[in-house]
Design a protein around this motif. Sequence first.
Motif, PDB file in Angstrom:
ATOM      1  N   ASN A  27       0.893  -1.197   0.190  1.00 19.71           N
ATOM      2  CA  ASN A  27       0.156   0.010  -0.003  1.00 19.71           C
ATOM      3  C   ASN A  27       0.832   1.168   0.065  1.00 19.71           C
ATOM      4  O   ASN A  27       1.960   1.369   0.157  1.00 19.71           O
ATOM      5  N   ALA A  28       0.182   2.338  -0.268  1.00 21.07           N
ATOM      6  CA  ALA A  28       1.196   3.697  -0.238  1.00 21.07           C
ATOM      7  C   ALA A  28      -0.249   4.590   0.187  1.00 21.07           C
ATOM      8  O   ALA A  28      -1.346   4.317   0.006  1.00 21.07           O
ATOM      9  N   GLY A  29      -0.037   5.932   0.388  1.00 18.53           N
ATOM     10  CA  GLY A  29      -0.779   7.247   0.683  1.00 18.53           C
ATOM     11  C   GLY A  29      -0.950   7.445   2.104  1.00 18.53           C
ATOM     12  O   GLY A  29      -0.035   7.182   3.021  1.00 18.53           O
ATOM     13  N   GLN A  30      -1.981   7.984   2.367  1.00 20.26           N
ATOM     14  CA  GLN A  30      -2.210   8.565   3.796  1.00 20.26           C
ATOM     15  C   GLN A  30      -2.272   7.543   5.082  1.00 20.26           C
ATOM     16  O   GLN A  30      -1.684   7.736   6.047  1.00 20.26           O
ATOM     17  N   THR A  31      -3.038   6.562   4.606  1.00 23.74           N
ATOM     18  CA  THR A  31      -3.277   5.322   5.666  1.00 23.74           C
ATOM     19  C   THR A  31      -1.627   4.719   5.920  1.00 23.74           C
ATOM     20  O   THR A  31      -1.629   4.760   7.134  1.00 23.74           O
ATOM     21  N   THR A  32      -1.118   4.505   4.719  1.00 22.07           N
ATOM     22  CA  THR A  32       0.474   3.940   4.993  1.00 22.07           C
ATOM     23  C   THR A  32       1.225   5.122   5.797  1.00 22.07           C
ATOM     24  O   THR A  32       2.040   4.724   6.749  1.00 22.07           O
ATOM     25  N   PHE A  33       1.068   6.286   5.506  1.00 26.29           N
ATOM     26  CA  PHE A  33       1.984   7.197   6.056  1.00 26.29           C
ATOM     27  C   PHE A  33       1.694   7.301   7.402  1.00 26.29           C
ATOM     28  O   PHE A  33       2.662   7.585   8.486  1.00 26.29           O
ATOM     29  N   ASP A  34       0.459   7.353   7.999  1.00 24.18           N
ATOM     30  CA  ASP A  34      -0.042   7.463   9.343  1.00 24.18           C
ATOM     31  C   ASP A  34       0.649   6.089  10.178  1.00 24.18           C
ATOM     32  O   ASP A  34       0.774   6.054  11.327  1.00 24.18           O
ATOM     33  N   GLN A  35       0.350   5.061   9.489  1.00 26.99           N
ATOM     34  CA  GLN A  35       0.951   3.692  10.284  1.00 26.99           C
ATOM     35  C   GLN A  35       2.523   3.709  10.301  1.00 26.99           C
ATOM     36  O   GLN A  35       2.942   3.172  11.217  1.00 26.99           O
ATOM     37  N   SER A  36       3.113   4.030   9.414  1.00 25.65           N
ATOM     38  CA  SER A  36       4.526   3.625   9.244  1.00 25.65           C
ATOM     39  C   SER A  36       5.380   5.090   8.851  1.00 25.65           C
ATOM     40  O   SER A  36       6.605   4.831   8.930  1.00 25.65           O
ATOM     41  N   GLY A  37       4.887   6.085   8.553  1.00 28.62           N
ATOM     42  CA  GLY A  37       5.768   7.290   8.129  1.00 28.62           C
ATOM     43  C   GLY A  37       6.295   7.355   6.912  1.00 28.62           C
ATOM     44  O   GLY A  37       7.191   8.123   6.421  1.00 28.62           O
ATOM     45  N   GLU A  38       5.969   6.067   6.098  1.00 28.36           N
ATOM     46  CA  GLU A  38       6.323   6.081   4.793  1.00 28.36           C
ATOM     47  C   GLU A  38       5.029   6.345   3.883  1.00 28.36           C
ATOM     48  O   GLU A  38       4.264   5.746   3.907  1.00 28.36           O
ATOM     49  N   LEU A  39       5.134   7.319   2.922  1.00 26.14           N
ATOM     50  CA  LEU A  39       4.347   7.737   2.056  1.00 26.14           C
ATOM     51  C   LEU A  39       4.319   6.745   0.655  1.00 26.14           C
ATOM     52  O   LEU A  39       3.077   6.039   0.527  1.00 26.14           O
ATOM     53  N   ILE A  40       5.335   6.174   0.338  1.00 23.01           N
ATOM     54  CA  ILE A  40       5.536   5.263  -0.766  1.00 23.01           C
ATOM     55  C   ILE A  40       6.731   4.415  -0.230  1.00 23.01           C
ATOM     56  O   ILE A  40       7.999   4.472  -0.499  1.00 23.01           O
ATOM     57  N   PRO A  41       6.325   3.362   0.408  1.00 24.04           N
ATOM     58  CA  PRO A  41       7.349   2.477   0.994  1.00 24.04           C
ATOM     59  C   PRO A  41       8.004   1.561  -0.019  1.00 24.04           C
ATOM     60  O   PRO A  41       7.682   1.373  -1.173  1.00 24.04           O
ATOM     61  N   VAL A  42       9.564   1.323   0.402  1.00 27.43           N
ATOM     62  CA  VAL A  42      10.411   0.755  -0.397  1.00 27.43           C
ATOM     63  C   VAL A  42       9.820  -0.613  -0.794  1.00 27.43           C
ATOM     64  O   VAL A  42      10.096  -1.043  -2.107  1.00 27.43           O
ATOM     65  N   ALA A  43       9.081  -1.314  -0.017  1.00 24.02           N
ATOM     66  CA  ALA A  43       8.475  -2.461  -0.251  1.00 24.02           C
ATOM     67  C   ALA A  43       7.459  -2.649  -1.306  1.00 24.02           C
ATOM     68  O   ALA A  43       7.485  -3.562  -2.358  1.00 24.02           O
ATOM     69  N   LEU A  44       6.562  -1.439  -1.761  1.00 22.33           N
ATOM     70  CA  LEU A  44       5.960  -1.325  -2.924  1.00 22.33           C
ATOM     71  C   LEU A  44       6.730  -1.281  -4.155  1.00 22.33           C
ATOM     72  O   LEU A  44       6.353  -1.727  -4.983  1.00 22.33           O
ATOM     73  N   LEU A  45       7.729  -0.326  -4.090  1.00 22.39           N
ATOM     74  CA  LEU A  45       8.565  -0.048  -5.175  1.00 22.39           C
ATOM     75  C   LEU A  45       8.996  -1.205  -5.523  1.00 22.39           C
ATOM     76  O   LEU A  45       9.323  -1.733  -6.805  1.00 22.39           O
ATOM     77  N   LYS A  46       9.573  -2.048  -4.649  1.00 22.97           N
ATOM     78  CA  LYS A  46      10.178  -3.439  -5.018  1.00 22.97           C
ATOM     79  C   LYS A  46       9.322  -4.427  -5.665  1.00 22.97           C
ATOM     80  O   LYS A  46       9.509  -5.109  -6.525  1.00 22.97           O
TER      81      LYS A  46
END
Length: 332
Positions: free
Chosen positions: A37-56
């Motif tokens: 995932n990415a976006g507001q929810t992900t940012f609120d949970q982990s501090g990452e807007l576009i996680p490296v795991a998503l890009l990989k």
Amino acid sequence: MHLVTLIPGDGIGPEITKAVTDIFAAAQVPVQWEEQNAGQTTFDQSGELIPVALLKSLEKNKVALKGPITTPVGKGFRSINVTLRQKYDLYQNVRPSKTTPGIHTRYEGIDLVLFRENTEGLYSGLEVFDERLGIADSIARVTVEGSRKICRAAFAYANRHGRKKVTLAHKANIIKMAGTIMINACKEASLEFPHIVFEDKIIDNMCMQLVSKPEQFDVIVTTNLFGDLLSDLCAGLVGGLGVVAGANIGDNMAIFEAVHGSAPDIAGQGKANPTALLRSAIMMLHHLGEHVVADRLDKALDDTLLHQEQCTGDLGGRATTSEFTQHIIDKL
């Protein structure tokens, strides 16, 4: 079996994503989901807007289905959609708009596809603000190579799908250099496909023609900002953003998405309409070469849309998201 990255998104994203995955499961579509995932929810949970795991995951699978994503406002973050498009050179934004029996609009007989250049123009991020003078300069960067790529993609699509005409929307009478680049790129592409009619229209006339006689258009190609505006206009001709598909396609990756917003005001209430994301998923199946099951899903959706009482509230029905989903599954 196709391994596909699944990005549920924010707001109603998880609900409409579940609807699509349930329909895929019922139809035994040969797709295995890898959820990131990415976006507001992900940012609120982990501090990452576009996680490296998503890009990989994207770089490994090369194909993704994406729900609506919210970019936090007022915190200096760049649009997630624009970031992904530019990072992976997803230069084709492809948006079909077609009249659907059962969805009542002011128009009939519309069947057009818009190709929007997706990485350049006024979305290049080239902006300068002079505080002393109070002047903002936003540069619309248009390249010869970028124009050639999107124009050829539009003609190649028309050729593959038996389309008869490509229309370029531009503003070369005012934005002369950038407009001329696009005109020349389309003329060059048209030489490769001489059986396809090529025409060009100035953008203001194009807008008028689209709302007065939209059935005259087939494939439309244009620059980034004009494409952003025209794609929503075209969606409005056939029922709105809730019923049209969207794709961001490059030479090495494709991300299919619902083009509407995340609608946090109705999230979790069972009111969301999954049609747009399902149609994007059907586009994805065609991209993967799974034409038979894609046509099967398309027919089940269209058969459901014929029965207004089986649709969600935005389409005049009373069904919840899960009930609408089940009606589609029943028609498989």
